[in-house]
Write an enzyme that holds these catalytic residues in place. Structure first.
Site, PDB file in Angstrom:
ATOM      1  N   CYS A  67       0.828  -1.214   0.000  1.00  0.00           N
ATOM      2  CA  CYS A  67       0.000   0.000   0.000  1.00  0.00           C
ATOM      3  C   CYS A  67       0.859   1.260   0.000  1.00  0.00           C
ATOM      4  O   CYS A  67       1.558   1.537   0.980  1.00  0.00           O
ATOM      5  CB  CYS A  67      -0.913  -0.041   1.228  1.00  0.00           C
ATOM      6  SG  CYS A  67      -1.780   1.489   1.576  1.00  0.00           S
ATOM      7  N   CYS A  70      -0.037   3.790   2.745  1.00  0.00           N
ATOM      8  CA  CYS A  70       0.442   3.299   4.052  1.00  0.00           C
ATOM      9  C   CYS A  70       1.889   3.715   4.276  1.00  0.00           C
ATOM     10  O   CYS A  70       2.257   4.162   5.365  1.00  0.00           O
ATOM     11  CB  CYS A  70       0.332   1.780   4.125  1.00  0.00           C
ATOM     12  SG  CYS A  70      -1.344   1.139   4.014  1.00  0.00           S
TER      13      CYS A  70
END
Length: 143
Positions: A67, A70
């Site tokens: 991600c 993230c």
């Protein structure tokens, strides 16, 4: 170093300290006695001890290695944990390595952030946010 502890360099004096993932108190520098940032990893089998039994409020970062957002928000979360040393614990949970927690917290998007106090979810937010917005969200929730 075992997988349930991290070596943390004190931001005040530079001494390296062993900080456990779970403890009854809060981590302090062995030399200058200042609070240390408490940033740990948790999985399905360790989350209860690491996060739910914490002596301070917990910011849970439910993230994934693949991600991009993230990875973008992670430094801001770690900065927040450093700024709130002694008052906040950052617990990072890789959702791919912790499927039971992903299911329990109904994670539909990553990153998903949770604020816990005494094991109870106080607030939840999905998506990456800049550090000033995270500060406001944490402070408004915990105060």
């Amino acid at each position: 170093m075992s997988d349930n502890a991290r070596i943390v360099t004190c931001p005040h004096c530079g001494r390296k300290n062993r900080v456990p993932s779970a403890a009854a108190g809060k981590p302090r520098c062995a030399q200058c006695r200042q609070w240390l940032p408490w940033i740990v990893d948790a999985r399905d089998d360790s989350f209860a001890d690491v996060a739910e039994k914490s002596s301070v409020p917990v910011l849970v970062d439910l993230w994934a290695t693949w991600c991009g957002p993230c990875r973008t928000v992670s430094p801001a979360l770690e900065q927040l944990a450093r700024e709130r040393a002694g008052r906040l614990k950052l617990v990072k949970v890789d959702v791919d390595a912790a499927p039971a927690l992903s299911q329990r917290f109904a994670v539909r998007a990553v990153p998903t952030l949770l604020l816990l106090r005494n094991g109870r979810v106080l607030a939840r937010q999905s998506g990456a946010a800049p550090l000033p917005a995270l500060r406001t969200w944490v402070d408004d929730t915990l105060n």
